[in-house]
Design a protein around this motif. Sequence first.
Motif, short mmCIF file in Angstrom:
data_model
loop_
_atom_site.label_atom_id
_atom_site.label_comp_id
_atom_site.label_asym_id
_atom_site.label_seq_id
_atom_site.Cartn_x
_atom_site.Cartn_y
_atom_site.Cartn_z
N UNK A 95 0.81 -1.21 0.00
CA UNK A 95 0.00 0.00 0.00
C UNK A 95 0.85 1.25 0.00
N UNK A 96 0.25 2.34 0.37
CA UNK A 96 0.97 3.62 0.39
C UNK A 96 0.67 4.37 1.68
N UNK A 97 1.69 5.00 2.23
CA UNK A 97 1.45 5.72 3.48
C UNK A 97 0.72 7.02 3.22
N UNK A 98 0.07 7.51 4.26
CA UNK A 98 -0.60 8.81 4.25
C UNK A 98 -0.06 9.61 5.42
N UNK A 99 0.37 10.82 5.11
CA UNK A 99 0.98 11.68 6.13
C UNK A 99 0.03 12.84 6.42
N UNK A 100 -0.57 12.86 7.61
CA UNK A 100 -1.60 13.87 7.87
C UNK A 100 -1.06 15.29 7.95
N UNK A 101 -1.89 16.20 7.44
CA UNK A 101 -1.63 17.64 7.54
C UNK A 101 -2.49 18.27 8.63
N UNK A 102 -3.71 17.77 8.70
CA UNK A 102 -4.69 18.24 9.69
C UNK A 102 -5.73 17.13 9.79
N UNK B 226 -1.74 0.04 9.19
CA UNK B 226 -1.03 1.26 9.55
C UNK B 226 -1.42 2.35 8.56
N UNK B 227 -1.05 3.57 8.86
CA UNK B 227 -1.32 4.63 7.90
C UNK B 227 -0.06 5.43 7.55
N UNK B 228 0.67 5.92 8.54
CA UNK B 228 1.83 6.77 8.26
C UNK B 228 3.12 5.94 8.12
N UNK B 229 4.15 6.61 7.62
CA UNK B 229 5.47 5.97 7.50
C UNK B 229 6.00 5.54 8.87
N UNK B 230 5.80 6.39 9.87
CA UNK B 230 6.32 6.05 11.21
C UNK B 230 5.58 4.84 11.78
N UNK B 231 4.27 4.74 11.53
CA UNK B 231 3.51 3.56 11.97
C UNK B 231 3.97 2.32 11.22
N UNK C 21 7.17 13.94 5.58
CA UNK C 21 5.88 14.18 6.22
C UNK C 21 5.82 15.64 6.66
N UNK C 22 4.61 16.18 6.81
CA UNK C 22 4.51 17.56 7.29
C UNK C 22 5.22 17.71 8.63
N UNK C 23 5.96 18.81 8.77
CA UNK C 23 6.73 19.05 10.01
C UNK C 23 5.82 19.15 11.21
N UNK C 24 4.63 19.69 11.01
CA UNK C 24 3.65 19.75 12.11
C UNK C 24 2.30 19.30 11.57
N UNK C 25 1.52 18.69 12.46
CA UNK C 25 0.16 18.30 12.11
C UNK C 25 -0.76 19.24 12.86
N UNK C 26 -1.56 19.98 12.10
CA UNK C 26 -2.46 20.95 12.72
C UNK C 26 -3.60 20.24 13.43
N UNK D 62 5.93 22.91 5.21
CA UNK D 62 7.26 22.48 5.62
C UNK D 62 7.20 20.98 5.87
N UNK D 63 8.13 20.26 5.23
CA UNK D 63 8.17 18.81 5.35
C UNK D 63 9.47 18.37 6.00
N UNK D 64 9.44 17.27 6.71
CA UNK D 64 10.65 16.69 7.28
C UNK D 64 10.81 15.26 6.75
N UNK D 65 12.02 14.77 6.72
CA UNK D 65 12.30 13.44 6.18
C UNK D 65 11.74 12.35 7.07
N UNK D 66 11.17 11.33 6.45
CA UNK D 66 10.82 10.12 7.17
C UNK D 66 12.04 9.21 7.20
#
Length: 228
Positions: free
Chosen positions: A20-27, A75-80, A105-110, A126-130
Amino acid sequence: SNTPAVHGDLAGRRVVVSAGGTREPLDPVRFLGNRSSGKQGIAIAEAARARGAQVTLVAANLEVAEPAGCDIRRVSTALELQAAVTEASRGADVVVMAAAVADYRPATVSEAKIKKDQSDDGLTLELVRNPDILAGLGHGPHDGTLLVGFAAETEPDDERILELGRAKREAKRADLLVVNRVGWTEGFAADENSAVVIGVDGEIVTRLHGSKVSVADGILDVVVSKLN
Ligand code: CTP
Ligand code: CA
């Protein structure tokens, strides 16, 4: 199903597949994602199961039905995905990283839904490396675990794709790297796939094309030969 005759050549083996593909939340209502459907990874999980393996499928936002007979970790995100794969891979015979993992992934999740700003005509994220999950496994202790990576490339030139694949395999210290071309129409949601499997010396171990199910069995043929 039309699974080929059970070979049993993965009996007693523990195989971990990410798909599958990860999803990185923004909000709470938005994410950064990719077009991976999970089909190729699921085909590998199903084929490994049919060949007798005990299969853990780490499933990231699948767009197709989950396979039967596998232990599924959603799972959903890369970290998960990293946490689930790292845990499942302990003592595994094979880890296949078929998932499309977000590199950033977004540096912050609103906490609240991000609102338009009337004074702006654009938005910069702003994105940070996974972490690179496969490279983490390859560079860490993974005694006896065969690591299989994938590389999705959009380059039109076959030789260039091979070069990129060889460099990727080496950087991640994967035992095998399955390289395929993707694009607006190739790869992802398609039922057919073409791939080249690269080994530790950069050699082409095999070339595969056909349904994602037959490509899965071709990859597992190589896996079995490397395990024995
Ligand atoms: N991968 C991973 N962790 C990441 C990114 C990728 O484990 N953070 C794995 C994928 O599951 C795949 C392999 O690494 O098995 C190659 O992924 P790919 O996106 O093709 O390569 P990258 O190293 O991310 O390089 P780039 O996207 O810059 O081409
Ligand atoms: Ca990537």
